[in-house]
Design an enzyme around this catalytic site. Structure first.
Site, PDB file in Angstrom:
ATOM      1  N   GLU A  72       0.844  -1.192   0.000  1.00 31.39           N
ATOM      2  CA  GLU A  72       0.000   0.000   0.000  1.00 31.39           C
ATOM      3  C   GLU A  72       0.884   1.249   0.000  1.00 31.39           C
ATOM      4  O   GLU A  72       0.586   2.244  -0.663  1.00 31.39           O
ATOM      5  CB  GLU A  72      -0.931   0.004   1.220  1.00 31.39           C
ATOM      6  N   GLU A 103      -4.830   5.139   0.362  1.00 32.70           N
ATOM      7  CA  GLU A 103      -3.759   4.152   0.518  1.00 32.70           C
ATOM      8  C   GLU A 103      -3.158   4.254   1.921  1.00 32.70           C
ATOM      9  O   GLU A 103      -2.861   3.234   2.556  1.00 32.70           O
ATOM     10  CB  GLU A 103      -2.662   4.360  -0.532  1.00 32.70           C
ATOM     11  N   HIS A 106      -5.486   2.609   4.266  1.00 29.96           N
ATOM     12  CA  HIS A 106      -5.387   1.153   4.203  1.00 29.96           C
ATOM     13  C   HIS A 106      -4.209   0.659   5.028  1.00 29.96           C
ATOM     14  O   HIS A 106      -4.290  -0.383   5.693  1.00 29.96           O
ATOM     15  CB  HIS A 106      -5.233   0.686   2.752  1.00 29.96           C
ATOM     16  N   TYR A 112      -3.913  -1.855  12.184  1.00 38.38           N
ATOM     17  CA  TYR A 112      -4.942  -2.164  13.185  1.00 38.38           C
ATOM     18  C   TYR A 112      -5.124  -3.675  13.318  1.00 38.38           C
ATOM     19  O   TYR A 112      -5.250  -4.206  14.430  1.00 38.38           O
ATOM     20  CB  TYR A 112      -6.233  -1.472  12.762  1.00 38.38           C
ATOM     21  N   GLU A 176      -2.893  -3.552  -8.139  1.00 34.21           N
ATOM     22  CA  GLU A 176      -4.194  -3.290  -7.519  1.00 34.21           C
ATOM     23  C   GLU A 176      -5.310  -4.118  -8.134  1.00 34.21           C
ATOM     24  O   GLU A 176      -6.243  -4.527  -7.442  1.00 34.21           O
ATOM     25  CB  GLU A 176      -4.532  -1.805  -7.624  1.00 34.21           C
ATOM     26  N   GLU A 210     -10.537   0.243  -3.608  1.00 35.10           N
ATOM     27  CA  GLU A 210      -9.686  -0.263  -4.681  1.00 35.10           C
ATOM     28  C   GLU A 210     -10.452  -0.391  -5.999  1.00 35.10           C
ATOM     29  O   GLU A 210      -9.866  -0.263  -7.071  1.00 35.10           O
ATOM     30  CB  GLU A 210      -9.087  -1.615  -4.290  1.00 35.10           C
ATOM     31  N   HIS A 213     -10.046   2.903  -7.472  1.00 31.14           N
ATOM     32  CA  HIS A 213      -8.669   3.074  -7.952  1.00 31.14           C
ATOM     33  C   HIS A 213      -8.501   2.397  -9.302  1.00 31.14           C
ATOM     34  O   HIS A 213      -7.866   2.935 -10.218  1.00 31.14           O
ATOM     35  CB  HIS A 213      -7.669   2.463  -6.966  1.00 31.14           C
TER      36      HIS A 213
END
Length: 328
Positions: A72, A103, A106, A112, A176, A210, A213
């Site tokens: 990412e 990004e 992400h 996380y 991607e 995405e 994107h």
């Protein structure tokens, strides 16, 4: 002089209206509407599922995190150095700025995950430099971004414009549009077995970003090709297609490392059929014929694989790039 979407002048792209590329403006507005934050998902509720997963399942999740997170960040480098400086339309700049934020978001989402689950962070990070299949994929991407970071492209030349398109194909189509989607399918497969449902919700949001994107990247590639007839040669088209085929080969080896023994209902062959299916969809979106001609083994992922209007890579002039944000 006719304006095109490519441009490097500092005074270009300072006026948003009239919008020259409605698809870019609409994708920006849709991206803003899609804004989310990782901690809105209660990942802690999935801890019980993680503890009862098999070693192979935990290996797959760790392997995915070790790939997603650094890549990412790599995509952001490709956007900052290889796309943004060479696009002159304000509406494209707006979308690219939002994409770069996404990004980064992400990265924080996958951090996380690493913070929540008892994943060996050192093992996860080291995998992307120690596992040969992962190293090969990263080497492929770095090859295309390196020329953008170490030298300035002259997009007034045919070769400079080719390098611009190559970078877009490497990142938007291969990374991607195929590699990430392959990983998304594996990540979401846990939910198919009633595991990691909140983690899957987080991945759903990443997939939603995405998908935009991918649409932006394909629209940008097709726009550049339409506006620059010097790029539409059989030799260049063959090179672009080979980049995608090579990407599939690398992903197939990666998936054999991801699931060396398989898990319930899924193995590397299953994922790799999906990878080939994805590659055919991306080839069609660029105007090529399918290369692999395989069916989608993961019909439940179909909603994440919408194809855009097709145009011929060489001959057609696409005048219908617009993506109706309200219809999505």
């Amino acid at each position: 002089m006719t304006q095109t979407i490519l441009g490097t002048g500092i005074q270009e792209g300072l006026l948003l209206k009239p919008v020259r590329y409605p698809w870019a403006y609409e994708l920006y507005n849709q991206a803003v509407a899609n804004t989310w934050f990782p901690h809105e998902v209660q990942l802690g509720e999935d801890l019980a599922d993680f503890k009862k997963m098999s070693d192979e399942e935990r290996h797959a999740l760790t392997f995915l995190m070790s790939y997603f997170n650094p890549n990412e960040l790599l995509v952001n480098k490709a956007l900052a150095f290889g796309v943004y400086p060479y696009v002159g339309a304000a509406e494209a700049h707006l979308y690219l700025a939002k994409q770069m934020w996404e990004e980064a978001n992400h990265v924080m989402a996958f951090e996380y995950v690493l913070e929540t689950f008892p994943i060996d962070r050192r093992q996860a990070y080291e995998a992307h430099v120690n596992v040969p299949s992962m190293v090969a994929k990263e080497k492929f991407e770095v090859h295309y971004i390196r020329r953008m970071t170490e030298q300035t492209l002259d997009i007034g030349t045919t070769e400079g414009k080719r390098d611009f398109v190559r970078n877009l194909v490497a990142y938007n189509i291969v990374l991607e549009g195929i590699w990430f989607y392959s990983g998304f399918m594996v990540a979401l497969s846990f939910r198919q077995r009633n595991l990691l449902r909140n983690f899957a919700s987080l991945v759903d949001w990443v997939v939603r970003d995405e998908s935009l994107h991918l649409k932006f990247g394909i629209n940008l590639i097709l726009t550049v090709l339409d506006e620059n007839p010097d790029l539409r040669t059989e030799e260049f088209a063959a090179e672009i297609k080979q980049m995608i085929v090579d990407g599939v080969t690398m992903e197939e080896q990666y998936n054999r490392d991801l699931l060396p023994r398989g898990v319930l209902g899924m193995n590397a062959d299953y994922i790799n059929q999906y990878v080939r299916y994805l590659a055919d969809r991306r080839l069609e979106e660029l105007g090529f014929a399918p290369h692999y001609n395989v069916t989608n083994p993961a019909k439940w992922m179909a909603t994440a694989n919408d194809t855009l209007q097709l145009v011929n890579f060489f001959e057609s002039t696409n005048t219908s790039y617009e993506v109706d944000a309200r219809a999505r």
